[in-house]
Design an enzyme around this catalytic site. Structure first.
Site, short mmCIF file in Angstrom:
data_model
loop_
_atom_site.label_atom_id
_atom_site.label_comp_id
_atom_site.label_asym_id
_atom_site.label_seq_id
_atom_site.Cartn_x
_atom_site.Cartn_y
_atom_site.Cartn_z
N LYS A 174 0.97 -1.38 0.08
CA LYS A 174 0.01 0.05 0.15
C LYS A 174 0.71 1.42 -0.02
O LYS A 174 1.56 1.74 1.12
CB LYS A 174 -0.91 0.08 1.25
CG LYS A 174 -1.71 1.64 1.26
CD LYS A 174 -2.22 1.74 3.03
CE LYS A 174 -2.16 3.39 2.96
NZ LYS A 174 -1.70 4.24 2.25
N GLY A 227 6.89 5.75 7.86
CA GLY A 227 5.68 7.26 8.46
C GLY A 227 6.06 7.78 9.54
O GLY A 227 7.01 8.30 10.15
N SER A 228 4.81 8.32 9.69
CA SER A 228 5.17 9.64 11.35
C SER A 228 4.98 8.19 11.97
O SER A 228 4.82 6.65 12.12
CB SER A 228 4.09 10.26 11.05
OG SER A 228 2.28 8.97 11.73
N VAL A 231 1.39 7.56 13.33
CA VAL A 231 0.82 6.19 12.67
C VAL A 231 1.49 4.52 13.07
O VAL A 231 1.03 3.84 13.19
CB VAL A 231 1.01 6.61 11.47
CG1 VAL A 231 0.31 5.24 10.38
CG2 VAL A 231 -0.02 7.77 11.42
N GLY A 232 2.63 5.07 13.35
CA GLY A 232 3.86 3.81 13.75
C GLY A 232 3.48 3.17 14.57
O GLY A 232 3.73 2.31 15.25
N GLU A 249 9.99 2.62 10.61
CA GLU A 249 10.21 3.39 10.72
C GLU A 249 10.05 4.62 10.60
O GLU A 249 8.61 5.34 9.66
CB GLU A 249 11.73 2.99 9.12
CG GLU A 249 12.79 3.98 8.91
CD GLU A 249 13.09 5.25 8.85
OE1 GLU A 249 13.05 6.19 9.58
OE2 GLU A 249 12.19 5.70 7.17
N CYS A 283 13.53 11.73 5.97
CA CYS A 283 13.27 10.94 7.49
C CYS A 283 14.41 11.64 7.86
O CYS A 283 15.04 12.23 8.79
CB CYS A 283 13.93 9.88 7.41
SG CYS A 283 11.84 9.57 7.24
N GLU A 384 9.10 17.23 14.99
CA GLU A 384 9.62 16.21 13.77
C GLU A 384 8.45 17.94 12.69
O GLU A 384 7.42 17.42 13.15
CB GLU A 384 8.92 15.75 13.43
CG GLU A 384 9.70 15.22 12.13
CD GLU A 384 9.98 13.52 11.07
OE1 GLU A 384 8.92 13.35 11.40
OE2 GLU A 384 10.72 12.92 10.75
C1 UN1 Z 1 14.43 9.37 4.13
O1 UN1 Z 1 13.75 10.39 4.45
O2 UN1 Z 1 13.18 8.28 4.26
O3 UN1 Z 1 19.80 8.69 3.45
C2 UN1 Z 1 15.24 7.79 3.58
C3 UN1 Z 1 19.19 9.08 2.76
C4 UN1 Z 1 18.73 8.85 1.68
C5 UN1 Z 1 17.04 8.13 1.97
C6 UN1 Z 1 16.20 9.09 2.84
N1 UN1 Z 1 19.37 6.87 0.89
O4 UN1 Z 1 18.30 10.87 2.64
#
Ligand code: UN1
Length: 494
Positions: A174, A227-228, A231-232, A249, A283, A384
């Site tokens: 999804k 994701g957030s 939610v996680g 993650e 992230c 964040e």
């Molecule tokens: C993400 O932001 O969820 O290390 C992944 C990095 C990328 C992957 C980011 N290779 O910035």
């Protein structure tokens, strides 16, 4: 390429059973890109059933042969890299250089995961009894539920789905509602690479109508989610009650530490890239700079000047340096946080507002924003934001900076700029994050190293790297007694 896209269930492209659809937009121009099924629990159920059926034979295909299909998918991705990157910029907004990088991460991951098919090493070990063999092997878990975000619409599905499939699982996928088209390309490529029907199933739709039914479906044994944090954690709770494995993650509040002996030119380049690349929507993006008071003013001046000069626009335009935010609601979130930053005493050194000049008015543009004078407890220093907002904080020492970094609720990535090898090694040891960089910003993880974070960022799992199979396999210990008579471990040999 169709303009009306469909789910992929049991090897067939099909609409949502309800017939409902949603529309996908280009975040830079507002242009409509396509129509996708707005699926529900009945589509999830059909996908899980197809995956469960395919699992019976897929798990028996030799791992090197499963992996060859993943390798072939990698080859197709490589041939189509430019088209995929353009489609991703149109759909997600980040500039072409970055979407090429995202697709490249999918290629890297395909080759890496394909190699795992010829390793998938187990362990053989002597038995404590005579005439007895002992070993442990990896076994697939069953049907994997894979829920992915919009910011890396190719790389992140690759981190999850490629190892899941190589290990012998089947999957229900999804993707985020803001980047369905890239998930369609991803799935189509696997179909073309020769993946048997039902091994990978794609279901478009919302978190509540598709994500939740996946989390709750008894036929899905492992959920992998990026994701957030909100939610996680809720997935963790609901799936945990059902005894499912969950790999998460989630959020980040990544800091770059700049010491008084740092190369400020290099630090400025790295900060601007790590904070404003992908419009701050990684992230791993840097959203705090913890800078030694001796060099604070000089660094803040340089960073603000560079950030203020970044060119905003459509990521397909080669002159653009920063693309739009993903949607209107993200623009509102960023705007709200800028207001909070000011209320809590921060000073806007550059940016701080939406960008609406000319063609920018059609998209979700926000000016790269640098705050100085931010208190360590201020909300923009701890929460964040997931946008182009950077908070600069003064620190007195390395110890002070490490303490602030480690007090964060999140622990994905951190970085230190210093010329002192002793400080660098202390930071490598003491920064409590899943990823640490020295003299490099917080972004740019490579696929062959584990990816993930500590504290509120994750739940102990790592993706990609040599750890890629861990979320998607069980260990099975096997004993073969060839003595021909009853031998009792712990009893007969002591
Ligand atoms: C993400 O932001 O969820 O290390 C992944 C990095 C990328 C992957 C980011 N290779 O910035």
């Amino acid at each position: 390429m169709p303009e009306v896209f469909q789910n992929f269930i049991g090897g067939k492209w099909v609409p949502a059973r309800s017939g409902l659809t949603f529309v996908n937009h280009n975040p830079a121009t507002g242009e409509v890109l396509g129509t996708f099924p707005s699926s529900g629990p009945e589509d999830v159920d059909a996908a899980v059933q197809a995956a469960a059926k395919a699992y019976r034979s897929w798990r028996l295909v030799p791992a090197p042969k499963r992996a060859e299909i993943v390798y072939r998918a990698g080859e197709i991705i490589r041939q189509r890299k430019e088209d995929l990157a353009r489609a991703m910029t149109r759909e997600m907004g980040k500039v072409l250089a970055e979407t090429r990088g995202d697709v490249q991460e999918g290629i890297d991951m395909a080759y890496l995961a394909a190699g795992e098919g010829r390793r998938m090493y187990g362990v053989t070990t002597p038995s404590e009894m005579p005439d007895k063999w002992a070993m442990s092997v990896r076994a697939p878990i069953g049907v994997a539920g894979v829920i992915t975000p919009w910011n890396f619409p190719f790389a992140i599905p690759s981190w999850k789905l490629m190892p899941a499939l190589v290990a012998g699982n089947t999957a229900v996928f999804k993707p985020a509602g803001d980047t369905p088209e890239m998930a369609w390309h991803f799935t189509k490529i696997f179909e073309e690479a020769g993946l048997p029907a039902g091994v990978l199933n794609l279901v478009f739709g919302s978190g509540s109508n598709v994500g939740n039914p996946m989390v709750e479906h008894p036929g899905i044994s492992v959920i992998s989610f990026t994701g957030s944090t909100e939610v996680g954690l809720s997935i963790n709770e609901r799936a945990g009650k059902l005894g499912k494995r969950v790999s998460l993650e989630m959020g980040g509040k990544n800091a770059i530490l700049v010491m008084d002996d740092a190369d400020l030119g290099l630090a400025t380049d790295a900060i601007v890239w790590a904070a404003f690349g992908t419009t701050g929507q990684r992230c791993t993006a840097a959203s705090r700079v913890l800078v030694h008071e001796q060099v604070h003013d000089e660094l803040a001046r340089r960073v603000a000047e560079r950030a203020g000069a970044l060119r905003l626009g459509d990521g397909l335009d080669p002159a653009t340096e920063v693309g739009p935010l993903i949607n209107r609601s993200q623009v509102e979130t960023v705007e709200r946080y800028v207001g909070i930053g000011v209320e809590q005493g921060g000073r806007v050194a550059t940016g701080g507002s939406r960008a609406t000049d000319g063609a920018l008015s059609k998209g979700n543009f926000f000016r790269p924003t640098v705050f100085t004078g931010v208190e360590r407890g201020a909300r923009i220093a701890v929460e964040e934001i997931f946008g182009p907002v950077l908070a600069m904080l003064r620190v007195k020492s390395l110890e002070d900076a490490i303490e602030i970094n480690n007090a964060s609720a999140y622990g994905l990535s951190s970085s230190i700029f210093t010329a002192d090898v002793n400080r660098a090694f202390r930071a490598m040891r003491d920064l409590d994050t899943g990823i640490v960089y020295v003299n490099h910003g917080t972004t740019g993880a490579e696929t062959h190293l584990p990816f993930g974070g500590t504290r509120g960022t994750g739940n102990g799992h790592r993706e990609a790297g040599h750890t890629m199979l861990d979320p998607f396999t069980e260990w099975k210990s096997i004993y073969v007694d060839f003595s021909g008579h009853l031998q009792r471990a712990q009893i007969d040999n002591n």
